[in-house]
Every structure is written in C-alpha cells, then in structure tokens.
Enzyme design. Sequence first.
Site, PDB file in Angstrom:
ATOM      1  N   CYS A  63      57.932  82.328  81.036  1.00 47.16           N
ATOM      2  CA  CYS A  63      58.184  80.876  81.342  1.00 47.16           C
ATOM      3  C   CYS A  63      58.608  80.225  79.973  1.00 47.16           C
ATOM      4  O   CYS A  63      59.575  80.404  79.300  1.00 47.16           O
ATOM      5  CB  CYS A  63      56.964  80.276  81.978  1.00 47.16           C
ATOM      6  SG  CYS A  63      56.623  80.778  83.605  1.00 47.16           S
ATOM      7  N   HIS A  98      52.811  78.707  77.310  1.00 46.75           N
ATOM      8  CA  HIS A  98      52.077  79.588  76.811  1.00 46.75           C
ATOM      9  C   HIS A  98      52.537  79.818  75.191  1.00 46.75           C
ATOM     10  O   HIS A  98      53.526  79.670  74.585  1.00 46.75           O
ATOM     11  CB  HIS A  98      51.853  80.705  77.539  1.00 46.75           C
ATOM     12  CG  HIS A  98      53.099  81.528  77.772  1.00 46.75           C
ATOM     13  ND1 HIS A  98      53.545  82.609  77.052  1.00 46.75           N
ATOM     14  CD2 HIS A  98      53.891  81.695  78.692  1.00 46.75           C
ATOM     15  CE1 HIS A  98      54.611  83.046  77.205  1.00 46.75           C
ATOM     16  NE2 HIS A  98      55.002  82.504  78.607  1.00 46.75           N
TER      17      HIS A  98
END
Length: 228
Positions: free
Chosen positions: A194, A178
């Site tokens: 993440c 992302h």
Amino acid sequence: MLRYSRRVFLLGSPLVLAGCVTSRAPSFGLFGDRSSIGSYNYRIIYAGGVDNGNAFPPIDFSQIDPQFYRREVSDPTGELPGTIVVDPDNHFLYHVHEAGVATRYGVGVGREGFAWHGKAVIKRKAEWPRWTPPSEMTKRDSEAAKYAGGMPGGLGNPLGARAMYLYQGDHDTLYRLHGTNDPSSIGKSMSSGCIRLLNQDIMALYNNTPVGVRVVVLPSRGGEGGSI
C-alpha cells in the site's frame, strides 16, 4: 470524495510542485552533504536505534531523492488540522497541522496503493505488526506460502516498524500506511503493498496520529480501482 486539482497542489508551496515537475532542489552544504536541510538534522532524524527489541539501521541518504525527506511545507490540501492526505501519484503524504503548515513525508506506493482512493478513518494501529500475505500471493510464491499463517513483526517483515489500518465504518478497506525495510523504494512505485514510509518516518507519524484520525487518499491517474 473531494478531489484536489493540480492547481491547488502547485500553488501550495514552491516546495511541493507536483506531477512531472520536480520539487525545488534543496541546497546542500559542501560535497553534496544531504544530512541537513533548513532546520532539519537528518543524521538525527534518520539515525538507527532499537525499538521494542528490534534494531533498525540508519537511513542511507544515497538511496533516496532528497525531495522525499521529511520536512515542513505550506499545506497544499486545505484539510483540517490532524488530517492525513495521501497523494499517491506524486509519492507524498501530508500530515496537516495548524497555521497552514503540514509535515510532508515521501512514500513508496504499491499496486494496492494506486487501486483505492476515498476517505477513511484510522481504526487500528500496530507496532512491528504481523504480516499475513494474501492468498493469491501464497499460491504463486513458495516463500510467501511459508507465512500463510502470518509473519511475526521484525526488521524482515514487509510492514516495517508500524502500521495504521484504514476503515470506512466497520469495513476494513485493506489499505495500510506502514513502514518499509527498503529505503530505496521511497518515491517509487512497486508491484505490491500500500503506502510505505521509512521506518523512522512511520514511527514519527504513528506517535502523532491517534486512532480516529481522518485520512483522505487522492485518486490516482494510474489507479485501476475506485473508492469503496
């Protein structure tokens, strides 16, 4: 899963030296100008703009080590073209192309990014994705609790401009590639999240990555978990 040795990554290219060895420093113009390396014009690549009604700023080069700028390198992974390989310990993501070439992106890695490794497939993609904080976060953080039902996409959203969701079969690994609204986090390890890329980088990767692409996440020496 297939594990790449340190030797493989070191021999891939002088530009991708890993571990405790710093990548070869790129040559800058006069006055330490970081705006251009080789054929890359970073003032264009990392310019600001408006996307789906969301205005995003240009990247402040002073916040990022130049080794984490987007660039083409000799592919150190040996994977098939189209594959994405994440090397969390060295804070690099490789998008493999033909002829032994890969696009290398600098990434920031959060706790969740170190805790999982394995092979997966991108099954879902989202532009300016909605973010829903995990329940343990909403319990300890009153600010996060405001978004227990989800935070709409936008510049203030921690998932940034794009998100790609990794699955094994029908199982959501909860692992995401992302964007980020904090350029200074690229090349660093954070307490949460993440794998995050600059918004300009995740938009480029997103546009070149269809649903169904295979992703290999290398094991981390600092990871607490294992493959699912």
